[in-house]
Enzyme design. Sequence first.
Site, mmCIF file in Angstrom:
data_model
loop_
_atom_site.group_PDB
_atom_site.id
_atom_site.type_symbol
_atom_site.label_atom_id
_atom_site.label_comp_id
_atom_site.label_asym_id
_atom_site.label_seq_id
_atom_site.Cartn_x
_atom_site.Cartn_y
_atom_site.Cartn_z
ATOM 1 N N ASP A 1 16.062 20.649 9.743
ATOM 2 C CA ASP A 1 14.800 19.903 9.822
ATOM 3 C C ASP A 1 13.707 20.791 10.395
ATOM 4 O O ASP A 1 12.556 20.380 10.482
ATOM 5 C CB ASP A 1 14.978 18.654 10.708
ATOM 6 N N HIS B 1 10.657 18.912 9.173
ATOM 7 C CA HIS B 1 10.377 18.512 10.567
ATOM 8 C C HIS B 1 9.957 17.039 10.636
ATOM 9 O O HIS B 1 8.873 16.709 11.119
ATOM 10 C CB HIS B 1 9.291 19.411 11.174
ATOM 11 N N CYS C 1 19.539 22.163 21.696
ATOM 12 C CA CYS C 1 19.000 22.825 22.887
ATOM 13 C C CYS C 1 17.550 23.213 22.595
ATOM 14 O O CYS C 1 17.147 23.299 21.436
ATOM 15 C CB CYS C 1 19.840 24.047 23.238
ATOM 16 N N PRO C 2 16.754 23.446 23.626
ATOM 17 C CA PRO C 2 15.375 23.887 23.382
ATOM 18 C C PRO C 2 15.342 25.351 22.957
ATOM 19 O O PRO C 2 16.327 26.078 23.140
ATOM 20 C CB PRO C 2 14.692 23.695 24.737
ATOM 21 N N GLU D 1 8.152 27.860 10.029
ATOM 22 C CA GLU D 1 7.660 26.620 9.415
ATOM 23 C C GLU D 1 6.151 26.424 9.539
ATOM 24 O O GLU D 1 5.544 25.680 8.764
ATOM 25 C CB GLU D 1 8.382 25.402 10.005
ATOM 26 N N ASP E 1 26.650 22.700 27.292
ATOM 27 C CA ASP E 1 25.361 22.527 27.963
ATOM 28 C C ASP E 1 25.540 22.998 29.396
ATOM 29 O O ASP E 1 26.541 22.656 30.030
ATOM 30 C CB ASP E 1 24.948 21.036 27.930
ATOM 31 N N THR F 1 18.237 20.456 14.023
ATOM 32 C CA THR F 1 17.053 19.578 14.085
ATOM 33 C C THR F 1 16.275 19.869 15.360
ATOM 34 O O THR F 1 15.468 19.053 15.790
ATOM 35 C CB THR F 1 17.453 18.081 14.060
ATOM 36 N N SER F 2 16.516 21.049 15.968
ATOM 37 C CA SER F 2 15.883 21.341 17.254
ATOM 38 C C SER F 2 14.636 22.211 17.082
ATOM 39 O O SER F 2 13.523 21.696 16.999
ATOM 40 C CB SER F 2 16.900 21.992 18.182
ATOM 41 N N ARG F 3 14.816 23.513 17.004
ATOM 42 C CA ARG F 3 13.697 24.427 16.732
ATOM 43 C C ARG F 3 14.223 25.550 15.846
ATOM 44 O O ARG F 3 15.322 26.067 16.061
ATOM 45 C CB ARG F 3 13.126 25.014 18.026
ATOM 46 N N ARG G 1 18.469 14.629 26.051
ATOM 47 C CA ARG G 1 18.205 13.280 25.525
ATOM 48 C C ARG G 1 18.679 13.123 24.080
ATOM 49 O O ARG G 1 19.382 12.168 23.742
ATOM 50 C CB ARG G 1 16.710 12.975 25.637
ATOM 51 N N ILE G 2 18.299 14.065 23.205
ATOM 52 C CA ILE G 2 18.647 13.923 21.783
ATOM 53 C C ILE G 2 20.129 14.226 21.561
ATOM 54 O O ILE G 2 20.831 13.473 20.879
ATOM 55 C CB ILE G 2 17.754 14.844 20.925
HETATM 56 P P1 NAI Z 1 16.155 17.835 26.626
HETATM 57 O O1 NAI Z 1 15.349 18.708 27.519
HETATM 58 O O2 NAI Z 1 16.380 16.401 27.020
HETATM 59 O O3 NAI Z 1 17.609 18.489 26.415
HETATM 60 C C1 NAI Z 1 17.822 19.840 26.155
HETATM 61 C C2 NAI Z 1 19.222 20.168 26.656
HETATM 62 O O4 NAI Z 1 19.540 21.490 26.241
HETATM 63 C C3 NAI Z 1 19.364 20.102 28.182
HETATM 64 O O5 NAI Z 1 20.457 19.289 28.530
HETATM 65 C C4 NAI Z 1 19.602 21.576 28.561
HETATM 66 O O6 NAI Z 1 20.451 21.693 29.705
HETATM 67 C C5 NAI Z 1 20.263 22.089 27.297
HETATM 68 N N1 NAI Z 1 20.249 23.541 27.171
HETATM 69 C C6 NAI Z 1 19.321 24.428 27.605
HETATM 70 N N2 NAI Z 1 19.710 25.683 27.310
HETATM 71 C C7 NAI Z 1 20.898 25.591 26.672
HETATM 72 C C8 NAI Z 1 21.796 26.536 26.116
HETATM 73 N N3 NAI Z 1 21.557 27.857 26.180
HETATM 74 N N4 NAI Z 1 22.933 26.093 25.544
HETATM 75 C C9 NAI Z 1 23.207 24.772 25.500
HETATM 76 N N5 NAI Z 1 22.382 23.826 25.999
HETATM 77 C C10 NAI Z 1 21.246 24.233 26.586
HETATM 78 O O7 NAI Z 1 15.466 17.927 25.207
HETATM 79 P P2 NAI Z 1 15.563 16.861 24.017
HETATM 80 O O8 NAI Z 1 14.526 15.806 24.192
HETATM 81 O O9 NAI Z 1 16.969 16.437 23.824
HETATM 82 O O10 NAI Z 1 15.100 17.763 22.788
HETATM 83 C C11 NAI Z 1 15.868 18.883 22.381
HETATM 84 C C12 NAI Z 1 15.049 19.706 21.415
HETATM 85 O O11 NAI Z 1 14.886 18.977 20.197
HETATM 86 C C13 NAI Z 1 13.595 19.955 21.888
HETATM 87 O O12 NAI Z 1 13.502 21.081 22.718
HETATM 88 C C14 NAI Z 1 12.885 20.186 20.592
HETATM 89 O O13 NAI Z 1 12.914 21.560 20.333
HETATM 90 C C15 NAI Z 1 13.725 19.426 19.563
HETATM 91 N N6 NAI Z 1 13.033 18.301 18.971
HETATM 92 C C16 NAI Z 1 12.989 18.201 17.607
HETATM 93 C C17 NAI Z 1 12.344 17.131 16.989
HETATM 94 C C18 NAI Z 1 12.304 16.971 15.505
HETATM 95 O O14 NAI Z 1 11.487 16.195 15.002
HETATM 96 N N7 NAI Z 1 13.164 17.629 14.739
HETATM 97 C C19 NAI Z 1 11.640 16.126 17.803
HETATM 98 C C20 NAI Z 1 11.807 16.292 19.225
HETATM 99 C C21 NAI Z 1 12.449 17.359 19.781
#
Ligand code: NAI
Length: 333
Positions: free
Chosen positions: A257, A294, A204-205, A262, A173, A231-233, A153-154
């Site tokens: 971020d 964050h 990615c997560p 953290e 991905d 900005t992920s983890r 999504r992001i």
């Molecule tokens: P999502 O689940 O929609 O997308 C994650 C994508 O990563 C999926 O398409 C998946 O196939 C892909 N993926 C999994 N393993 C992978 C790998 N080894 N290499 C490449 N791609 C891979 O998750 P969404 O909503 O896009 O969020 C992503 C991450 O952003 C979350 O897991 C969270 O950690 C982080 N996040 C950070 C925020 C912030 O405030 N900075 C707020 C919300 C989420």
Amino acid sequence: MDVTVFGTKPYDAHFLAAAAPSQHRLTFLEPRLTPETAVLARGAGAVCAFVNDQVNAAVLAAFSGFGVRLVALRSAGYNNVDLAAAKHHGIAIANVPAYSPDAVAEHTLALILALNRNTHRAWARVREGNFALEGLLGFNLKGRTVGVVGTGRIGAAFARIMRGLGCNVAAHDPSPDAGLVALGVNYLSLDAVLATADILSLHCPLTPPTRHLINAATIARMKPGVMLINTSRGGIVDTPAVIAGLKSGAIGHLGLDVYEEEAGLFFEDLSDQMIGDDVFARLLTFPNVLVTGHQGFFTTEAMTAIAQTTMANITAFEETGHALHELVAGDAE
Ligand code: NAI
């Protein structure tokens, strides 16, 4: 339902209270959820937790003894949850899978634009009456190649923004997005993305395979002087390796971020204290590093959506025995 909310900041209370239907009684607590504070949930049917709360085996065992039946995360990520232990204790875990991917994607762009044009340094200079341009030279984004690791999504929202700015987007991905391919996004192997990206952004997560995905070996395969954005983890990045990359010039800019350590740092006002984390403190000494605490999710739209979905999860659980967005052991995060 009685709901104990851990790690509450005034903004959490504001948005959650506004979204709560009258059938729920919310108790807002400031402490983070840890094995030591879990006891504060005694008497509650549900607990509401955030990204740095510890929903681990010890906490879940304690919850089980108190009769807590649901942990409603007010976050998308759930790497802080032991899903197998939750299953063992019969405690449901729910998250907010999508609230505003655009909020995080736009913050990612904000980091890139600030770093690229040295806006963070220009702001400080101008306040001091220093209008010199030396050291502020940037580069155009149009025509540059942006690498996106993870186009869920992001990542997808971010890729669309960067296509709109006229960038080439190379993505990696395991599940490519056909809509992005139609927009001209090139799906490549991780190595190919690393080799071609002028800007590399992580979406990615955090999972066992993605922990320290950015390390000394992968940094060595990147374009010299790459801009790295996370900005992920935090755990996706090996911070000491990135510091070595900054010192050698292998990494030209770094925008974070999130940070691996953290918890206990971010979301708190520590301005009266010494920062005890030497790795983090070192990061702050580089002029080409920009760290935010964050806040990617922190927009009115996202906070409203998070609160509404969190309450919808709790209401559905109370009425049907199942939350709207329930996670099960084995879910890949
Ligand atoms: P999502 O689940 O929609 O997308 C994650 C994508 O990563 C999926 O398409 C998946 O196939 C892909 N993926 C999994 N393993 C992978 C790998 N080894 N290499 C490449 N791609 C891979 O998750 P969404 O909503 O896009 O969020 C992503 C991450 O952003 C979350 O897991 C969270 O950690 C982080 N996040 C950070 C925020 C912030 O405030 N900075 C707020 C919300 C989420």
